[in-house]
Design a protein around this motif. Structure first.
Motif, short mmCIF file in Angstrom:
data_model
loop_
_atom_site.label_atom_id
_atom_site.label_comp_id
_atom_site.label_asym_id
_atom_site.label_seq_id
_atom_site.Cartn_x
_atom_site.Cartn_y
_atom_site.Cartn_z
N GLY A 1 27.49 35.30 32.48
CA GLY A 1 28.84 35.87 32.53
C GLY A 1 29.71 35.33 31.41
N GLN A 2 29.59 34.03 31.13
CA GLN A 2 30.35 33.45 30.02
C GLN A 2 29.92 34.02 28.68
OE1 GLN A 2 30.47 28.94 30.83
NE2 GLN A 2 32.40 29.48 29.83
N LEU B 1 35.67 39.10 24.10
CA LEU B 1 36.92 38.62 23.51
C LEU B 1 36.72 38.01 22.12
CD1 LEU B 1 38.46 37.02 26.72
CD2 LEU B 1 39.12 39.18 25.63
N ARG B 2 35.47 38.12 21.60
CA ARG B 2 35.13 37.63 20.27
C ARG B 2 35.44 36.14 20.11
NH1 ARG B 2 36.96 42.76 16.38
NH2 ARG B 2 35.67 44.31 17.46
N PHE C 1 47.85 37.57 33.38
CA PHE C 1 46.54 38.20 33.60
C PHE C 1 45.42 37.16 33.57
CE2 PHE C 1 42.79 40.61 32.25
CZ PHE C 1 42.85 41.72 33.09
N CYS C 2 45.45 36.31 32.57
CA CYS C 2 44.38 35.30 32.42
C CYS C 2 44.52 34.20 33.47
CB CYS C 2 44.42 34.70 31.02
SG CYS C 2 44.15 35.93 29.71
N GLU C 3 45.74 33.83 33.79
CA GLU C 3 45.93 32.82 34.83
C GLU C 3 45.41 33.30 36.17
OE1 GLU C 3 49.47 30.01 36.72
OE2 GLU C 3 50.00 31.90 35.74
N ARG C 4 45.68 34.56 36.52
CA ARG C 4 45.23 35.11 37.81
C ARG C 4 43.71 35.11 37.90
NH1 ARG C 4 45.50 35.73 41.68
NH2 ARG C 4 45.77 37.83 42.48
N GLY D 1 36.26 41.75 29.21
CA GLY D 1 36.19 40.30 29.30
C GLY D 1 36.46 39.74 30.68
N TYR D 2 37.29 40.43 31.46
CA TYR D 2 37.68 39.87 32.75
C TYR D 2 37.14 40.67 33.94
CZ TYR D 2 40.63 36.58 30.28
OH TYR D 2 41.06 35.55 29.46
N ASP D 3 37.12 41.97 33.86
CA ASP D 3 36.59 42.75 34.97
C ASP D 3 35.05 42.79 34.96
OD1 ASP D 3 39.17 43.21 35.63
OD2 ASP D 3 39.23 45.30 35.04
N TYR D 4 34.48 43.11 33.83
CA TYR D 4 33.02 43.23 33.73
C TYR D 4 32.34 41.86 33.62
CZ TYR D 4 33.52 48.28 32.83
OH TYR D 4 33.80 49.62 32.92
N ALA D 5 32.76 41.03 32.67
CA ALA D 5 32.06 39.77 32.40
C ALA D 5 32.16 38.78 33.56
CB ALA D 5 32.60 39.14 31.12
#
Length: 394
Positions: free
Chosen positions: A315-316, A323-324, A190-193, A267-271
């Protein structure tokens, strides 16, 4: 007993990204290019709104395909065929982007419906039992979004904005209205993609430099401006991949499986939405200014250049919050600081703004990295502490 937060097996899904997914990402390169073209053709707030809206509905479904291949590996000819059909749909979407608000909206809407159907079919037919139940709860919201996008394709003016804005709003709120716990999130894949998507988008900023120089005479000032543009792309790469990419994966993998869906969405879709919009706008700013670095920039060009980097850092900030991860506030400070360079381009020269932008962004990243080292945080790109062995005595 196995640990509760152990990575799920690859059965049904994937642990690492496949070459077919990398092939799929080539469409995303074209999408980013087209969105950059929309802004550079008529820079201003209206174009920015159009880019944000178009990318919003596209990003939701594109991210949906990341969730899909995380659950359903393209290991059979049937799955690969459907994935390629979805890829075709995204390509048509990208083709329709430049005139989506002025004539090709119907093509955009029809392609979006096709992408949505393929996504639902693959999940329903090939997903695991829990994921299938979850996607069936999500399907009505996606169907309404697709219907609104299609309806917008038949209209023009403010009605089109309302339809596509409604579709985007439906996508944003849908995770809060259903239980997404049925999805299996394999953190490594998931994170790699998502990291690969960011790399693809950053690649567009490099392409923008080359496109902006088409037909220009190579001079020393031009080469210096190119060096600054590449340096900015590097700083943006380092800001995310220096530590956050690795830390995000570790944070997600540390959570028990059923608890990963919500932080994954946040963390990945919204941010990553403002982060990627930032890359698109920055690429447009570089493209518009690169060949005229010794002149004052227009307000739109200067705002795109610095405002895009500001959106990236924003975004970061949201990514770290979701993800805290440590020090989200440092990216918020960086976002404010880089936006202050806009007047340099407007009242002086474009290269001066770009140089100040690189210096400020680099300083923000370096300070954050030094703070991380002092806190004994490490990553694959930061140096590991050297073990000092006592000197032997005779």
């Amino acid at each position: 007993m196995a640990k509760q937060n152990a990575e799920p097996s690859a059965d049904g899904g994937q642990v690492r990204a496949s070459t077919l997914e990398l092939f799929f990402d080539l469409v995303f390169v074209f999408t980013i290019t087209q969105l950059t073209h929309v802004f550079t053709h008529h820079p201003g707030w209206e174009s920015f709104g159009q880019v944000a809206l178009l990318f919003g509905v596209i990003w939701w479904m594109y991210s949906g395909y990341v969730w899909l291949t995380n659950e359903v590996a393209p290991t059979s000819s049937g799955r690969r065929t459907l994935l390629l059909i979805g890829m075709f749909g995204f390509f048509v979407l990208a083709l329709a982007i430049p005139d989506a608000f002025h004539g090709t909206g119907l093509a955009f809407g029809l392609a979006y419906v096709l992408v949505n159907i393929v996504h639902m079919v693959l999940f329903a037919v090939s997903g695991g039992e829990s994921a299938t139940r979850a996607v069936k709860r999500l399907a009505p919201f996606n169907a309404v979004s697709a219907a609104l996008v299609l309806a917008g394709g038949f209209t023009h003016g403010w009605v089109q904005y309302v339809c596509w804005g409604g579709a985007f709003a439906m996508q944003i709120i849908s995770p809060y209205l259903i239980d997404t716990g049925g999805f299996v999130v394999r953190a490594s894949h998931f994170c790699e993609r998502h990291g690969l998507v960011i790399i693809v988008a950053l690649g567009e900023s490099i392409v923008a430099i080359g496109v902006g120089l088409a037909g220009e005479k190579i001079t020393v000032p031009l080469v210096a401006h190119v060096a600054l543009g590449l340096a900015l792309a590097y700083v943006l790469w380092w800001a995310y991949f220096g530590m956050d990419d690795e830390r995000g994966e570790h944070a997600l993998a540390a959570l028990p499986g059923p608890q990963r869906s919500t932080p994954a969405v946040l963390g990945y879709d919204y941010a990553l939405y403002p982060l990627l919009i930032g890359i698109i706008v920055t690429a447009a700013g570089i493209k518009m200014s690169i060949a005229h670095g010794s002149e004052a920039a227009s307000v739109a060009t200067a705002a795109a250049l610095s405002g895009g980097v500001s959106l990236y850092f924003l975004g970061q900030f949201f990514f770290r919050r979701a993800l805290r991860l440590p020090r989200p506030w440092s990216r918020l400070i960086a976002a404010v600081a880089v936006s202050a360079t806009i007047p340099i381009g407007v009242y002086w020269v474009a290269w001066g703004q770009l140089a100040a932008l690189v210096a400020l962004a680099y300083a923000a990243v370096i300070i954050d990295d030094l703070t991380a080292l002092r806190a004994d945080e490490r990553s694959a790109y930061l140096p590991q502490p050297q073990l000092i062995r006592p000197r032997r005595t005779k």
